[in-house]
Design a protein around this motif. Structure first.
Motif, PDB file in Angstrom:
ATOM      1  N   TYR A 142     -30.218  38.046  18.062  1.00  0.00           N
ATOM      2  CA  TYR A 142     -29.305  37.129  18.743  1.00  0.00           C
ATOM      3  C   TYR A 142     -29.725  37.000  20.203  1.00  0.00           C
ATOM      4  O   TYR A 142     -30.020  38.005  20.858  1.00  0.00           O
ATOM      5  N   ALA A 143     -29.751  35.762  20.691  1.00  0.00           N
ATOM      6  CA  ALA A 143     -30.156  35.527  22.082  1.00  0.00           C
ATOM      7  C   ALA A 143     -29.368  34.357  22.642  1.00  0.00           C
ATOM      8  O   ALA A 143     -28.712  33.617  21.892  1.00  0.00           O
ATOM      9  N   GLY A 144     -29.417  34.199  23.978  1.00  0.00           N
ATOM     10  CA  GLY A 144     -28.747  33.086  24.636  1.00  0.00           C
ATOM     11  C   GLY A 144     -27.740  33.573  25.659  1.00  0.00           C
ATOM     12  O   GLY A 144     -27.432  34.761  25.743  1.00  0.00           O
ATOM     13  N   TYR A 145     -27.261  32.635  26.431  1.00  0.00           N
ATOM     14  CA  TYR A 145     -26.344  32.962  27.524  1.00  0.00           C
ATOM     15  C   TYR A 145     -25.047  33.586  27.006  1.00  0.00           C
ATOM     16  O   TYR A 145     -24.560  34.589  27.550  1.00  0.00           O
ATOM     17  N   ASP A 146     -24.475  33.016  25.938  1.00  0.00           N
ATOM     18  CA  ASP A 146     -23.239  33.572  25.370  1.00  0.00           C
ATOM     19  C   ASP A 146     -23.468  34.999  24.861  1.00  0.00           C
ATOM     20  O   ASP A 146     -22.604  35.870  25.007  1.00  0.00           O
ATOM     21  N   VAL A 147     -24.623  35.222  24.277  1.00  0.00           N
ATOM     22  CA  VAL A 147     -24.961  36.551  23.744  1.00  0.00           C
ATOM     23  C   VAL A 147     -25.085  37.555  24.888  1.00  0.00           C
ATOM     24  O   VAL A 147     -24.587  38.684  24.805  1.00  0.00           O
ATOM     25  N   ALA A 185     -26.976  26.926  18.703  1.00  0.00           N
ATOM     26  CA  ALA A 185     -26.670  26.283  19.986  1.00  0.00           C
ATOM     27  C   ALA A 185     -27.580  26.820  21.085  1.00  0.00           C
ATOM     28  O   ALA A 185     -27.118  27.409  22.061  1.00  0.00           O
ATOM     29  N   TYR A 186     -28.885  26.625  20.917  1.00  0.00           N
ATOM     30  CA  TYR A 186     -29.859  27.007  21.937  1.00  0.00           C
ATOM     31  C   TYR A 186     -29.576  26.252  23.223  1.00  0.00           C
ATOM     32  O   TYR A 186     -29.351  25.043  23.151  1.00  0.00           O
ATOM     33  N   PRO A 187     -29.583  26.834  24.405  1.00  0.00           N
ATOM     34  CA  PRO A 187     -29.893  28.227  24.736  1.00  0.00           C
ATOM     35  C   PRO A 187     -28.638  29.101  24.946  1.00  0.00           C
ATOM     36  O   PRO A 187     -28.703  30.086  25.661  1.00  0.00           O
ATOM     37  N   PHE A 188     -27.515  28.738  24.333  1.00  0.00           N
ATOM     38  CA  PHE A 188     -26.293  29.544  24.509  1.00  0.00           C
ATOM     39  C   PHE A 188     -26.149  30.608  23.424  1.00  0.00           C
ATOM     40  O   PHE A 188     -25.789  31.752  23.700  1.00  0.00           O
ATOM     41  N   GLY A 189     -26.427  30.207  22.181  1.00  0.00           N
ATOM     42  CA  GLY A 189     -26.369  31.169  21.091  1.00  0.00           C
ATOM     43  C   GLY A 189     -27.361  30.765  20.018  1.00  0.00           C
ATOM     44  O   GLY A 189     -27.258  29.670  19.446  1.00  0.00           O
ATOM     45  N   TYR A 190     -28.378  31.606  19.781  1.00  0.00           N
ATOM     46  CA  TYR A 190     -29.404  31.285  18.774  1.00  0.00           C
ATOM     47  C   TYR A 190     -30.085  32.582  18.348  1.00  0.00           C
ATOM     48  O   TYR A 190     -29.817  33.657  18.904  1.00  0.00           O
TER      49      TYR A 190
END
Ligand code: GLU
Length: 261
Positions: free
Chosen positions: A60-65, A48-53
């Motif tokens: 792990y990267a993204g806003y949720d991370v 789910a880029y850019p929230f979880g990828y």
């Protein structure tokens, strides 16, 4: 399938509530388990880029991370001590109840149905559902899907919202957003229906698909927990992080750094 899972969780939940009443003193809170373990375990998306990828180095990267890292920092100080575990829309509730993870931060909307079996933090972002279609598609709105086929990801809110919303709509389900996107490209259906935040990533990197501008739902994202008094302390800690990091402008900065509006 989804209903069966919900029913199983409801049973587990009633069982657990019963246990709690018999022996409330001995209920160990999730927060104290985390502190004893010395690590918080968080379920996040990898599709789910850019929230979880996963970034190009496999991290792990993204806003949720990033939100997960701030929670780790709040609990353990600068070192963080967060372990991320990949979840999908369809297995995130199961992973929470099998205690593989302490919480879910995975583009997850608060809904009435989910609130019956989960506890949620305060919302930290609001997305909206839209349609990803092929660039040359005549489809301009949800109504244009009448008599056509749409793709959803199992366990997502669009699986629920599409049922009965459009006449004679065929619905095809996939486990991940990557699979859903590839199926659209292969012409297996006319649109992928989900949150604008997730679909926009595909439209930005691939000119052969486009995101329709109209949103037709409100999707308040929140952190999800097992339902019950044992989650209270942890929810309070997470809500404190969300309000502090909103007030000091940090969450806004992180959103910007990922190009999210
Ligand atoms: N926010 C929606 C949901 O919670 C769609 C995104 C997702 O599949 O996680 O289901």
């Amino acid at each position: 399938m989804y209903k069966k899972i919900i029913a199983t969780f409801l049973l587990i939940m009633f069982f657990c509530v019963g246990c709690g009443k018999q022996d409330e003193e001995s209920v160990e809170t999730t927060l104290s388990q985390i502190m004893k373990r010395g690590q918080v375990v968080i379920g996040v998306k990898t599709d789910a880029y850019p929230f979880g990828y996963l970034d190009k180095n496999g991290n792990y990267a993204g806003y949720d991370v990033e939100l997960g890292k701030l929670i780790g920092k709040k609990l353990f100080g600068a070192g963080g001590r967060v372990k991320f575990v990949p979840v999908t829309s369809s297995n995130r509730i199961m992973k929470l109840y099998s205690e593989d993870i302490d919480m879910v931060i995975a583009t997850m909307s608060i809904t009435k149905n989910r609130a019956q079996i989960l506890d949620f933090s305060n919302p930290y972002y609001v997305a909206g559902q839209s349609l990803l279609v092929r660039a040359n598609s005549p489809i301009k709105s949800l109504r244009d899907l009448k008599g056509r086929k749409a793709i959803i990801v199992f366990g997502s809110t669009s699986e629920q919202s599409l049922r009965g919303a459009v006449q004679n709509l065929g619905i095809i389900g996939y486990r991940t957003y990557g699979e859903a996107y590839r199926a659209l490209k292969q012409g297996k259906a006319d649109a992928v229906v989900s949150d604008d935040t997730i679909l926009v990533g595909y439209a930005l990197k691939d000119r052969s698909v486009k995101l329709l501008p109209k949103r037709f739902s409100k999707e308040p994202y929140a952190v999800a927990f097992r339902k019950g008094p044992e989650s209270e302390g942890l929810i309070h800690a997470v809500n404190t992080v969300i309000s502090e990091e909103t007030r000091n402008g940090n969450l806004r900065k992180i959103l910007k750094s990922y190009g999210i509006k």
